[in-house]
Motif scaffolding. Structure first.
Motif, short mmCIF file in Angstrom:
data_model
loop_
_atom_site.label_atom_id
_atom_site.label_comp_id
_atom_site.label_asym_id
_atom_site.label_seq_id
_atom_site.Cartn_x
_atom_site.Cartn_y
_atom_site.Cartn_z
N HIS A 113 0.63 -1.17 -0.12
CA HIS A 113 -0.14 -0.01 0.01
C HIS A 113 0.73 1.41 -0.24
O HIS A 113 0.38 2.33 0.64
CB HIS A 113 -0.65 0.35 1.04
N SER A 114 1.94 1.09 -0.25
CA SER A 114 3.11 2.03 -0.25
C SER A 114 2.75 3.86 -1.11
O SER A 114 2.75 2.74 -2.34
CB SER A 114 4.44 2.43 -0.10
N LEU A 115 2.92 4.58 -0.90
CA LEU A 115 3.67 5.38 -1.91
C LEU A 115 4.25 5.70 -2.61
O LEU A 115 4.88 6.48 -3.90
CB LEU A 115 2.79 7.31 -1.80
N GLY A 116 5.77 5.19 -2.43
CA GLY A 116 6.71 5.14 -2.84
C GLY A 116 7.63 4.11 -1.74
O GLY A 116 7.67 3.66 -0.72
N GLU A 117 9.22 4.90 -2.19
CA GLU A 117 9.77 4.12 -0.91
C GLU A 117 11.34 5.71 -0.56
O GLU A 117 11.80 5.96 -1.71
CB GLU A 117 10.25 2.98 -1.11
N PHE A 118 11.31 5.48 0.42
CA PHE A 118 12.58 6.38 0.84
C PHE A 118 13.84 5.56 1.38
O PHE A 118 14.22 4.49 1.52
CB PHE A 118 12.30 7.72 1.92
N ARG A 131 11.90 6.86 -4.22
CA ARG A 131 11.15 6.46 -5.38
C ARG A 131 9.97 6.77 -4.85
O ARG A 131 9.11 6.42 -4.01
CB ARG A 131 11.49 5.21 -5.52
N LEU A 132 9.07 6.80 -5.75
CA LEU A 132 7.88 7.03 -6.14
C LEU A 132 6.83 6.40 -7.20
O LEU A 132 7.54 6.40 -8.50
CB LEU A 132 7.29 8.90 -6.20
N ASN A 133 5.84 5.50 -6.57
CA ASN A 133 5.04 4.97 -7.22
C ASN A 133 4.34 6.27 -8.16
O ASN A 133 3.85 7.14 -7.63
CB ASN A 133 3.59 4.20 -6.73
N ASN A 134 3.07 5.70 -8.95
CA ASN A 134 2.45 6.88 -9.99
C ASN A 134 1.51 7.26 -8.97
O ASN A 134 0.72 5.89 -8.39
CB ASN A 134 1.76 5.81 -11.45
N ARG A 135 0.36 8.41 -9.40
CA ARG A 135 -0.24 8.71 -8.64
C ARG A 135 -1.41 9.20 -9.08
O ARG A 135 -0.20 10.26 -9.69
CB ARG A 135 -0.14 9.50 -7.30
#
Length: 318
Positions: free
Chosen positions: A198-203, A312-316
């Protein structure tokens, strides 16, 4: 793994205050009423921003199964509760009785912000205020990364908050910036933990480095950017660079020429200029529609230190 679970930002109004020339958030009280069920009493102006931002960020993450996890608070602020500190100093040095109000004095203590956040969120992990001038948010993020590595936390709230004071002339003198600078204020928070589904991305990393007075900072940055891309960039992944404080237009153009396939993402026009604007800028980007890819945030302070934050970000698509 440090998954980005949620983000929350408070940005200033686009129009500056007619009297001071600064950009503030005029509806802060309305936001407070929406976010905080019961706000702490007698808190400083900066602490109010920080409490709203941190609680709002945690509320945005409503996944079950995280109750009881050790949550750490890592709050970066360069100026702290400077408005309250100024009032206390006036009471000490200018007023006849020279007896500052005890309530006002407690409000001037900057670490009261992280204390109140811990009370409001029930955080049981480390509770730290980090002040490293214009790289205070980067310092807070680095502290959080170290806490994750030592396994002393399972989740962390990392934020940056700074509020303006005085007029544009006073701010420009204090911060070493032009009087024509579009000063702002605000707060930004990220919630990190482990939930790849469920993450929006990763630091990924934060790198802070010093450079000599006679050293070409642009060459250092270019080298560090290339290292980060070599280490973290996945095949066919897009790369985005976020120019932060004191990254001038000439260097942005040099970056574009050096990395023609890299995209520039500008946020300072929305946040205004203040020491921890990076926190609100990054949180706002995460909450807005954005493409997936590798993001690199660049900043330097007025001394001899610079930093790169890599995530890193996932597409939103909102």
């Amino acid at each position: 793994m440090r998954d980005i679970l949620s983000a929350f930002a408070i940005l200033p109004d686009s129009n500056p205050d007619a009297e001071t020339g600064r950009r503030t958030c005029r509806n802060l009280e309305d936001i407070k009423m929406q976010v905080l069920a019961k706000a702490p009493r007698r808190i400083g102006y900066m602490t109010k921003y920080a409490c709203i931002g941190a609680v709002g960020c945690l509320k945005n993450w409503n996944q079950a199964g995280n109750e009881g996890k050790t949550l750490g608070i890592f709050h970066g602020s360069a100026l702290g509760n400077i408005n309250e500190t100024h009032i206390v100093q006036q009471q000490i040095f200018k007023e006849e009785n020279q007896l500052p109000s005890p309530i006002r004095f407690s409000m001037s203590l900057s670490n009261m912000s992280s204390f109140n956040i811990a009370v409001l969120t029930g955080a049981r992990g480390p509770n730290i205020l980090i002040s490293q001038d214009e790289l205070s948010f980067e310092g807070a993020m680095l502290s959080s990364c170290l806490a994750f590595e030592s396994q002393s936390i399972e989740m962390s709230l990392i934020g940056g908050t700074d509020c303006c004071f005085g007029t544009n002339r006073e701010l420009s003198n204090a911060l070493g910036l032009s009087e024509e600078t579009a000063f702002g204020e605000g707060t930004g928070w990220l919630l990190l933990g482990r939930d790849s589904d469920h993450s929006l991305g990763e630091f990924l990393d934060v790198r802070m480095f010093r450079f000599a007075n006679n050293e070409d900072l642009s060459e250092v940055f270019l080298e560090e950017i290339q290292k980060a891309m070599d280490l973290f960039k996945e095949e066919q992944e897009s790369v985005f660079i976020l120019p932060g404080l004191r990254i001038d237009c000439a260097f942005v153009e040099e970056l574009s020429n050096s990395f023609p396939k890299v995209h520039m993402v500008h946020y300072l026009e929305k946040t205004g200029i203040y020491p921890t604007a990076s926190a609100a800028g990054i949180a706002d980007i995460i909450n807005s529609a954005h493409p997936s890819g590798l993001y690199l945030h660049l900043a330097q302070d007025k001394g001899n230190q610079a930093a790169i934050m890599i995530f890193r970000l996932n597409n939103r698509n909102l």
